[in-house]
Scaffold this active site. Structure first.
Site, mmCIF file in Angstrom:
data_model
loop_
_atom_site.group_PDB
_atom_site.id
_atom_site.type_symbol
_atom_site.label_atom_id
_atom_site.label_comp_id
_atom_site.label_asym_id
_atom_site.label_seq_id
_atom_site.Cartn_x
_atom_site.Cartn_y
_atom_site.Cartn_z
ATOM 1 N N CYS A 20 0.615 -33.986 -12.356
ATOM 2 C CA CYS A 20 1.672 -34.302 -13.328
ATOM 3 C C CYS A 20 2.582 -33.108 -13.614
ATOM 4 C CB CYS A 20 1.078 -34.843 -14.630
ATOM 5 S SG CYS A 20 0.276 -33.596 -15.663
ATOM 6 N N LEU A 79 1.588 6.622 -9.139
ATOM 7 C CA LEU A 79 2.660 6.019 -9.938
ATOM 8 C C LEU A 79 2.519 6.359 -11.422
ATOM 9 C CD1 LEU A 79 2.579 4.273 -7.245
ATOM 10 C CD2 LEU A 79 3.677 2.512 -8.617
ATOM 11 N N CYS A 120 -7.165 -31.905 -15.301
ATOM 12 C CA CYS A 120 -6.043 -31.936 -16.245
ATOM 13 C C CYS A 120 -6.362 -32.839 -17.446
ATOM 14 C CB CYS A 120 -4.802 -32.442 -15.521
ATOM 15 S SG CYS A 120 -3.370 -32.676 -16.600
ATOM 16 N N HIS A 148 5.221 -14.456 -7.070
ATOM 17 C CA HIS A 148 3.975 -15.158 -6.711
ATOM 18 C C HIS A 148 3.331 -15.856 -7.897
ATOM 19 C CE1 HIS A 148 3.685 -12.199 -3.073
ATOM 20 N NE2 HIS A 148 4.603 -13.121 -2.909
ATOM 21 N N GLY A 190 4.714 0.720 -5.732
ATOM 22 C CA GLY A 190 3.334 0.288 -5.518
ATOM 23 C C GLY A 190 3.176 -0.888 -4.588
ATOM 24 N N SER A 191 4.008 -0.953 -3.570
ATOM 25 C CA SER A 191 3.828 -2.020 -2.577
ATOM 26 C C SER A 191 3.843 -1.416 -1.186
ATOM 27 C CB SER A 191 4.937 -3.066 -2.691
ATOM 28 O OG SER A 191 4.794 -4.022 -1.644
ATOM 29 N N ASN A 216 3.206 -9.110 -8.327
ATOM 30 C CA ASN A 216 1.958 -9.174 -9.093
ATOM 31 C C ASN A 216 1.899 -10.448 -9.935
ATOM 32 O OD1 ASN A 216 1.509 -6.673 -8.003
ATOM 33 N ND2 ASN A 216 2.111 -5.543 -9.830
ATOM 34 N N CYS A 222 -3.700 -35.991 -17.374
ATOM 35 C CA CYS A 222 -3.717 -37.073 -16.375
ATOM 36 C C CYS A 222 -4.977 -37.104 -15.529
ATOM 37 C CB CYS A 222 -2.485 -36.967 -15.470
ATOM 38 S SG CYS A 222 -2.626 -35.688 -14.210
#
Ligand SMILES: [Zn+2]
Length: 286
Positions: free
Chosen positions: A133, A265, A181, A122, A221-222, A105, A184
């Site tokens: 940068c 869950l 950004c 992830h 939960g996957s 998650n 930069c």
């Protein structure tokens, strides 16, 4: 909980009380916090195809549309609170039986519930990275910049959110102004792993090390649809480490799981945490 689930939770509680638990969590843990699970049972609602790294970096129109949708989606994720499942995981960690938490998650809700040392496979949507940068900044600051740059878009989005789940059309998305950004002028991206991108090797090796030393791998939960999560289950099986799964519905890890609890869950995990806390504080019988 029906009788079968009660018995399963008791068995899982006994496994967990032995310690050495590594948790692998997925989207199903966060659905009770209002974050949609695109792959799980309620996942049919996905309306747009997932962004790939290639499209994001090479196609300015795709990038603009992505940022517009992502800016809207952030309102849900940025305001989400941890649920009873996240709190139960933090409580198990507090009992000293959890050696590691690996999550697929990107919502940061494990940490918000008080868990620590979480490997975010992830990434995390609350962070923004500059692809030029490498500067890391907070999503809240970027959201404020995007609001400021897009006053008209904001009004349209608020109107649509109020009447339900309608999506902005492409003309609205194409009017969205993307910002760059501040250090930069480079291209900004949420610090999450996209489709077509690989998980940073350091996170993968840290996760494999945790799994390799575990006594129990507990999947929460996957559905284990993607290899990025399933490979840890395969590694555990190869090393003779037992696997338990708590998930609504069928998962691709089922053939490998010694225990599969198919129940919500938000109900199972608080019971489990209570069971383990009880077991840990019980006097030792000689
Ligand atoms: Zn930069």
């Amino acid at each position: 909980m029906d009788l079968q689930v009660v018995e399963q939770v008791a068995e899982l509680g006994a496994w967990i009380s032995e310690g050495g638990v590594v948790i692998l969590s997925g989207a199903g843990l966060s659905t009770d916090s209002g974050i949609p699970d695109y792959r799980g049972p309620s996942g049919s609602a996905r309306r747009s195809t997932p962004m790939t790294y290639q499209a994001f970096t090479r196609d300015p129109i795709a990038r603009r549309r992505y940022w517009a949708r992502s800016h809207l989606g952030w309102r849900t994720i940025g305001e989400a609170f941890p649920n009873d499942g996240h709190r139960a995981v933090a409580a198990l960690q507090g009992c000293g039986v959890v050696d590691g938490i690996i999550t697929q998650n990107v919502d940061g809700l494990h940490q918000a519930a008080g868990a620590s040392g979480v490997v975010e496979l992830h990434g995390n949507l609350a962070r923004i990275v500059c692809l030029d940068c490498g500067d890391l900044t907070a999503r809240v600051a970027l959201a404020a910049r995007l609001d400021e740059a897009n006053p008209a878009f904001d009004a349209a989005a608020v109107a649509i959110n109020a009447d339900g789940d309608a999506e902005l059309d492409d003309t609205d998305l194409d009017r969205f102004t993307v910002v760059d950004c501040l250090s930069c002028g480079g291209m900004l991206k949420p610090d999450v792993v996209y489709f077509g991108e690989t998980v940073p090797p350091e996170r993968v090796s840290r996760s494999f090390a945790l799994v390799g030393n575990a006594r129990t791998l507990l999947v929460l939960g996957s559905s284990l649809t993607v290899m990025s999560g399933r490979r840890f289950v395969l590694r555990a099986v190869k090393e003779g480490i037992r696997v338990a799964i708590v998930n609504r519905g069928v998962t691709r890890g089922e053939p490998y799981a010694g225990l599969h609890i198919d129940a919500p869950l938000g109900i199972v995990l608080p019971h489990l945490a209570g069971e383990v806390a009880g077991e840990m504080s019980a006097p030792v019988r000689i």
